[in-house]
Design a protein around this motif. Sequence first.
Motif, PDB file in Angstrom:
ATOM      1  N   UNK A 260      -2.441   7.954   9.955  1.00 32.18           N
ATOM      2  CA  UNK A 260      -1.378   6.951   9.895  1.00 32.18           C
ATOM      3  C   UNK A 260      -1.538   6.020   8.709  1.00 32.18           C
ATOM      4  N   UNK A 261      -2.787   5.623   8.426  1.00 33.90           N
ATOM      5  CA  UNK A 261      -3.050   4.750   7.281  1.00 33.90           C
ATOM      6  C   UNK A 261      -2.732   5.474   5.965  1.00 33.90           C
ATOM      7  N   UNK A 262      -3.083   6.757   5.905  1.00 30.58           N
ATOM      8  CA  UNK A 262      -2.806   7.539   4.695  1.00 30.58           C
ATOM      9  C   UNK A 262      -1.298   7.646   4.480  1.00 30.58           C
ATOM     10  N   UNK A 263      -0.562   7.925   5.552  1.00 32.25           N
ATOM     11  CA  UNK A 263       0.895   8.032   5.448  1.00 32.25           C
ATOM     12  C   UNK A 263       1.501   6.730   4.956  1.00 32.25           C
ATOM     13  N   UNK A 264       1.026   5.604   5.499  1.00 36.59           N
ATOM     14  CA  UNK A 264       1.563   4.304   5.083  1.00 36.59           C
ATOM     15  C   UNK A 264       1.194   4.005   3.630  1.00 36.59           C
ATOM     16  N   UNK A 265      -0.047   4.333   3.255  1.00 35.96           N
ATOM     17  CA  UNK A 265      -0.495   4.028   1.901  1.00 35.96           C
ATOM     18  C   UNK A 265       0.205   4.839   0.833  1.00 35.96           C
ATOM     19  N   UNK A 266       0.574   6.079   1.153  1.00 34.00           N
ATOM     20  CA  UNK A 266       1.197   6.959   0.151  1.00 34.00           C
ATOM     21  C   UNK A 266       2.699   7.109   0.347  1.00 34.00           C
ATOM     22  N   UNK A 267       3.235   6.447   1.345  1.00 35.73           N
ATOM     23  CA  UNK A 267       4.678   6.530   1.578  1.00 35.73           C
ATOM     24  C   UNK A 267       5.110   7.894   2.095  1.00 35.73           C
ATOM     25  N   UNK A 268       4.280   8.509   2.935  1.00 34.31           N
ATOM     26  CA  UNK A 268       4.562   9.829   3.486  1.00 34.31           C
ATOM     27  C   UNK A 268       4.784   9.742   4.988  1.00 34.31           C
ATOM     28  N   UNK A 269       5.320  10.838   5.541  1.00 34.97           N
ATOM     29  CA  UNK A 269       5.422  10.953   6.990  1.00 34.97           C
ATOM     30  C   UNK A 269       4.096  11.462   7.530  1.00 34.97           C
ATOM     31  N   UNK A 270       3.710  11.087   8.748  1.00 36.02           N
ATOM     32  CA  UNK A 270       2.440  11.566   9.313  1.00 36.02           C
ATOM     33  C   UNK A 270       2.332  13.085   9.336  1.00 36.02           C
ATOM     34  N   UNK A 271       3.450  13.787   9.634  1.00 35.22           N
ATOM     35  CA  UNK A 271       3.407  15.246   9.656  1.00 35.22           C
ATOM     36  C   UNK A 271       3.154  15.820   8.260  1.00 35.22           C
ATOM     37  N   UNK A 272       3.638  15.107   7.235  1.00 35.20           N
ATOM     38  CA  UNK A 272       3.393  15.560   5.869  1.00 35.20           C
ATOM     39  C   UNK A 272       1.916  15.426   5.527  1.00 35.20           C
ATOM     40  N   UNK A 273       1.284  14.357   5.994  1.00 32.51           N
ATOM     41  CA  UNK A 273      -0.154  14.177   5.772  1.00 32.51           C
ATOM     42  C   UNK A 273      -0.923  15.309   6.439  1.00 32.51           C
ATOM     43  N   UNK A 274      -0.529  15.670   7.667  1.00 36.45           N
ATOM     44  CA  UNK A 274      -1.203  16.769   8.361  1.00 36.45           C
ATOM     45  C   UNK A 274      -1.048  18.077   7.586  1.00 36.45           C
ATOM     46  N   UNK A 275       0.156  18.288   7.026  1.00 40.52           N
ATOM     47  CA  UNK A 275       0.383  19.510   6.252  1.00 40.52           C
ATOM     48  C   UNK A 275      -0.502  19.540   5.014  1.00 40.52           C
ATOM     49  N   UNK A 276      -0.652  18.378   4.365  1.00 47.10           N
ATOM     50  CA  UNK A 276      -1.552  18.304   3.210  1.00 47.10           C
ATOM     51  C   UNK A 276      -2.983  18.644   3.631  1.00 47.10           C
ATOM     52  N   UNK A 277      -3.420  18.115   4.757  1.00 47.56           N
ATOM     53  CA  UNK A 277      -4.787  18.352   5.206  1.00 47.56           C
ATOM     54  C   UNK A 277      -5.018  19.827   5.520  1.00 47.56           C
ATOM     55  N   UNK A 278      -4.008  20.481   6.075  1.00 51.01           N
ATOM     56  CA  UNK A 278      -4.141  21.915   6.323  1.00 51.01           C
ATOM     57  C   UNK A 278      -4.257  22.684   5.012  1.00 51.01           C
ATOM     58  N   UNK A 279      -3.436  22.297   4.039  1.00 46.49           N
ATOM     59  CA  UNK A 279      -3.476  22.963   2.737  1.00 46.49           C
ATOM     60  C   UNK A 279      -4.819  22.739   2.047  1.00 46.49           C
TER      61      UNK A 279
END
Length: 303
Positions: A260-279
């Motif tokens: 959640x902090x990463x999403x807020x810091x980078x202006x992303x959606x939480x699901x997008x952060x999860x997708x990045x982490x999978x990649x």
Amino acid sequence: MPGTHPALPGGGRSASPAAIPGDLLTELDRLLAPGVRTLRRSCAVDLTFGGSLAPGARDAITIRHLDGHLGHTLRDLQVRAGYGLGGKVFAMGRPLVVRDYFNTARIVHAYDRAVAPERIETVFAVPIRAGETVVGLLYLAQRDDVAIGDRVVARAVEHTRRIERDLAVGVEVRRRTAAYDEAAARDQRAVAEVRRDLDEAMALVDDEQARNRLQQVSQRLQRISTGTDAGAPECGNRDGVLSARELDVLQLVATGAANGDIAAGLGLRPNTVKAYLRSIARKLGATNRTHAVRLARDAGMLP
């Protein structure tokens, strides 16, 4: 008429120099350094010197360049409009010559103490213009009370005109270079924005072939922006190469930030952060986020 020369051209008063840009004055100062030396050789006189307006100055020329001088009393002398021969030329906007310098009544003798050590008798001063504005002065001087002939006057005036032309060209080159640099910087910022969009799109794409193609496009955009693109696309996707956005995410992971902090810091959606982490995990072969950070550090991707 004493104090003037029948061959002198020009006339009128100089315009206000208040709007003269600093880069023009810097360019003129650069041109005057060799200019006074060339002028002395061309005209075969004892002394030449000159200067330009200082940035921000309105009514004073600073003498900075000399050739053939006996001392340094003229260096950094500020010649104010209306004072001395140069000040009169500055104010009137046309060349003038005086003989028997220290006894002439044609000028205000404000700078005699600075001039005296040079023992000059005859002085010729020419204004340097940028458009209609006087931005500098050139002087020729003899240590004997001799007339400065029409041929020397013509050479000095032509030399000054050449400096004026070079000044105009130099300023235009600087302007165009600055405009090009600004446009290039805008283009690089635009490419960076496009690459960030591509990185976000890659994280949301499940098809590996599509992800690889998007990665190739992103990498080529980077090469184009840095001038290293040879026109050929990369073949395949290099395992372990993280996109700029994936590195952003992993750097925050390394600080202990939650999704959640990463999403807020980078202006992303939480699901997008999860997708990045999978990649990221797939590319690095990591089993979890802590493992991914360690592998990235071992590879020199993170400090």
